[in-house]
Design a protein around this motif. Structure first.
Motif, PDB file in Angstrom:
ATOM      1  N   UNK A  85     -12.548  -5.953  22.466  1.00 47.14           N
ATOM      2  CA  UNK A  85     -12.989  -4.633  23.348  1.00 47.14           C
ATOM      3  C   UNK A  85     -14.494  -4.669  23.430  1.00 47.14           C
ATOM      4  N   UNK A  86     -15.017  -4.105  24.389  1.00 44.62           N
ATOM      5  CA  UNK A  86     -16.498  -4.047  24.589  1.00 44.62           C
ATOM      6  C   UNK A  86     -17.110  -3.378  23.631  1.00 44.62           C
ATOM      7  N   UNK A  87     -16.635  -2.399  23.162  1.00 45.07           N
ATOM      8  CA  UNK A  87     -17.477  -1.723  22.234  1.00 45.07           C
ATOM      9  C   UNK A  87     -17.713  -2.584  20.881  1.00 45.07           C
ATOM     10  N   UNK A  88     -16.650  -3.566  20.423  1.00 45.09           N
ATOM     11  CA  UNK A  88     -16.688  -4.343  19.451  1.00 45.09           C
ATOM     12  C   UNK A  88     -17.827  -5.394  19.749  1.00 45.09           C
TER      13      UNK A  88
ATOM     14  N   UNK B 113     -27.152   2.096  21.614  1.00 43.35           N
ATOM     15  CA  UNK B 113     -27.215   0.678  21.342  1.00 43.35           C
ATOM     16  C   UNK B 113     -26.555   0.413  19.987  1.00 43.35           C
ATOM     17  N   UNK B 114     -25.387  -0.140  20.479  1.00 40.56           N
ATOM     18  CA  UNK B 114     -24.337  -0.376  19.015  1.00 40.56           C
ATOM     19  C   UNK B 114     -24.833  -1.414  17.992  1.00 40.56           C
TER      20      UNK B 114
ATOM     21  N   UNK C  13     -23.441  -7.919  19.414  1.00 45.98           N
ATOM     22  CA  UNK C  13     -23.965  -8.778  20.290  1.00 45.98           C
ATOM     23  C   UNK C  13     -24.671 -10.027  20.257  1.00 45.98           C
ATOM     24  N   UNK C  14     -25.021 -10.280  19.077  1.00 44.87           N
ATOM     25  CA  UNK C  14     -25.443 -11.733  18.747  1.00 44.87           C
ATOM     26  C   UNK C  14     -24.501 -12.693  18.853  1.00 44.87           C
ATOM     27  N   UNK C  15     -23.258 -12.324  18.659  1.00 46.98           N
ATOM     28  CA  UNK C  15     -22.248 -13.117  18.812  1.00 46.98           C
ATOM     29  C   UNK C  15     -21.831 -13.430  20.191  1.00 46.98           C
ATOM     30  N   UNK C  16     -21.710 -12.307  20.763  1.00 52.08           N
ATOM     31  CA  UNK C  16     -21.136 -12.242  22.003  1.00 52.08           C
ATOM     32  C   UNK C  16     -21.864 -12.790  23.066  1.00 52.08           C
ATOM     33  N   UNK C  17     -23.112 -12.774  22.766  1.00 54.36           N
ATOM     34  CA  UNK C  17     -24.342 -13.528  23.519  1.00 54.36           C
ATOM     35  C   UNK C  17     -24.099 -14.847  23.640  1.00 54.36           C
ATOM     36  N   UNK C  18     -23.433 -15.570  22.697  1.00 53.05           N
ATOM     37  CA  UNK C  18     -23.245 -16.997  22.402  1.00 53.05           C
ATOM     38  C   UNK C  18     -22.274 -17.583  23.626  1.00 53.05           C
ATOM     39  N   UNK C  19     -21.531 -16.384  23.925  1.00 56.31           N
ATOM     40  CA  UNK C  19     -20.246 -16.940  25.047  1.00 56.31           C
ATOM     41  C   UNK C  19     -21.093 -17.496  26.202  1.00 56.31           C
TER      42      UNK C  19
END
Length: 581
Positions: free
Chosen positions: A120-123, A554-555, A128-134
């Motif tokens: 999910x986008x909220x997760x 800013x989650x 975000x530090x992990x999501x930005x590795x995509x």
């Protein structure tokens, strides 16, 4: 960098650093996909070429561990080459492995297979530090960097100076709420974060800096959508002694330059359309011209029908406008009624429709349709007509929403993949609830032919304002500005401001204009939106490193947060949390 290895690097030795993307243990051999922002490369470990300690460490590596490997770059066996990777022809045969930093089990996966859905986008925003590795997000941010670099090079080539304007500034009404910043050294007084550099860039023109631009950070405290963020980046441009055509040429050249970087088409010159024409034909001031479907005015064609509803709408000054949908007769009654729901959600009281059939027609509108009415609308057998009756301010947004809905429902083919458009001559004033508001902002120059109507017929006054539209999205908004202090005061007065308020809020601007301001104009182009639409992302959050949610939170870092009592005391502030009136 790991993603740069190619056949040309064979033979050779390398030391590579990065993250463990995947690990595959085949018993005697072990393979690690090593990743950094440049890409992924395969690293192989085996008893014949890896030292014993390194081979043992490799067997216990986890996802996202940070490692360093040294070894020999070799060609992969023909059957083992991976054409989907830029590095797919080679691998690193690791002699030595060093674990630089072990990683805990990632809260969200960085790697996902083709059939796996994203968390999910909220997760993803929370981690975000992990999501930005995509790779998708890294590709978006790399493109953003290249686009901004291209902007700077292009504007510099035209002789524009990049000048920074203040972030802490004065609260001014520009159509949205300001973010206020309390001053510690001036208790009880506040700065505002800029909604745009508008007034400063106009002052720069009065100071003789005739070509200015800035990659500007702006802030607006307003409700968010997929294409809005509370803080955003715009390409801000202003120039002196220009006409709209000058700016159109510069911006079209800039968009062509960016289009090459973003791999989209931007054939110049871009078409132009007046605001009134855009609203009449498409119901929107940012029409998506990838499809040719247009709104028709059937006031004359249907106004004679034996219908009190239709005649009444015309008698009260409204129009009968609608869409003819070739092949629309295939839509089910439920699907057509869904279009009525769309129209009502956009503010219309309802939507009339009729299907042309071999027997005549069906639908609520069909019972009033005679042969001459069908002919006048151009409807053929199998077509669907949808009609909205009433004033344009009601029917235009409704028909624009229905147009978008039927394009999706009928899967209408595009006539072009990239549709650019200039929309010109916006109204200087808009009226709502008996009050006047700026059509763009209060500093837009009225059309020279309409200046005399500012006091008597304000809503009929055109402006020298223009928007750049791409595929139905507003990429930029600009205008020629008022450079005469007297005319600027007239416009502000017509917006309901008293002279003392004008002097308090805009006195510094009027003073600058009165000092010998040149004719000038400019535009602000949304950098975030440009990147989003060039990559086809569903949301601005996919092209911003650390975005906010639709609730302006800013989650990842957990902002905003309450201020501590000591900070409030130092600022001499007393916070009372309650419902705003």
């Amino acid at each position: 960098m790991v993603g740069t290895l190619r056949r040309e690097d064979v033979p050779g030795t390398e030391r590579l650093v990065g993250w463990v993307h995947r690990r595959r243990d085949l018993g005697g051999l072990l393979f690690v996909d090593l990743r950094d922002r440049s890409g992924v490369v395969q690293v192989s470990f085996g008893p014949e070429w890896s030292d014993g300690e390194s081979l043992e460490r490799a067997r216990h590596l986890g996802s996202e561990d940070v490692i360093s490997v040294e070894g020999e770059v070799v060609l992969r066996p023909e059957a083992a080459r991976n054409p989907e990777l830029a590095t797919g022809d080679v691998e690193l045969k690791a002699r030595h492995l060093e674990l630089l930093n072990p990683a805990v089990t990632p809260a969200i996966p960085v790697f996902r297979g083709p059939s796996e859905e994203l968390p999910s986008e909220e997760l993803r925003l929370r981690h975000r530090h992990l999501d930005l590795r995509r790779s998708e997000l890294q590709g978006n941010l790399r493109l953003r960097h290249r686009l901004i670099l291209a902007v700077r090079n292009y504007m510099d080539g035209l002789g524009f100076l990049e000048i920074e304007t203040p972030i802490l500034t004065k609260p001014t009404p520009e159509g949205a709420r300001d973010y206020l910043v309390p001053s510690r050294v001036h208790p009880g007084e506040f700065y505002a974060l800029p909604q745009s550099p508008q007034l400063y860039k106009q002052v720069l023109m009065t100071a003789g800096y005739d070509r200015y631009f800035q990659i500007a950070r702006c802030f607006r405290d307003e409700d968010l959508r997929a294409d809005r963020q509370p803080e955003f980046t715009q390409i801000d441009v202003e120039a002196s002694f220009i006409q709209p055509d000058d700016l159109f040429g510069w911006v079209e050249g800039l968009m062509s330059t960016l289009a090459v970087v973003g791999e989209v088409d931007a054939p110049t010159p871009f078409p132009r359309m007046r605001y009134t024409e855009a609203m009449d034909r498409y119901g929107s001031d940012r029409p998506d011209l990838r499809w040719e479907l247009e709104i028709s005015d059937w006031t004359g064609a249907l106004g004679t029908a034996d219908s009190e509803l239709l005649r009444g709408a015309v008698a009260t000054g409204g129009r009968l406008r609608g869409l003819r949908l070739p092949g629309g007769g295939t839509l089910s009654r439920k699907e057509v009624e869904g279009l009525e729901v769309v129209a009502k959600a956009a503010g219309a009281p309802g939507l009339l429709w009729a299907k042309r059939t071999a027997e005549g027609g069906s639908g609520p509108l069909a019972r009033w349709m005679e042969p001459e009415h069908w002919s006048a609308t151009g409807a053929a057998e199998g077509d669907l007509l949808v009609v909205a009756a009433g004033p344009d301010r009601v029917t235009s947004p409704a028909l624009a929403a229905v147009r978008a809905a039927v394009i999706r429902a009928l899967k209408l083919p595009k006539v072009r993949a990239h549709a650019w458009l200039w929309v010109l001559e916006f109204p200087l004033f808009l009226e709502e609830g008996g009050r006047l508001f700026p059509g763009h902002h209060p500093f837009v120059l009225p059309h020279p032919e309409d200046v005399g109507r500012i006091e008597g017929e304000p809503t009929s006054v055109r402006s020298l304002a223009y928007d750049l539209v791409y595929n139905g999205a507003e990429f930029g908004s600009g205008s020629i500005r008022i450079h005469d202090a007297g005319l600027q005061r007239r416009v502000l007065r017509r917006l309901g401001m008293a002279d003392e308020d004008i002097d308090r809020k805009f006195g510094f601007l009027l003073e600058a204009l009165a000092s010998g301001a040149p004719p000038h104009g400019g535009i602000a182009l949304g950098m975030d939106r440009i990147v989003k639409d060039f990559v086809g992302a569903p949301s601005l959050r996919d092209v911003i490193a650390f975005p906010k949610t639709t609730a302006a939170r800013a989650l990842f870092e957990g902002a905003p947060t309450p201020a501590s009592p000591s900070d409030l005391a130092e600022l001499r502030l007393d916070v009372r949390v309650g419902r705003s009136e």
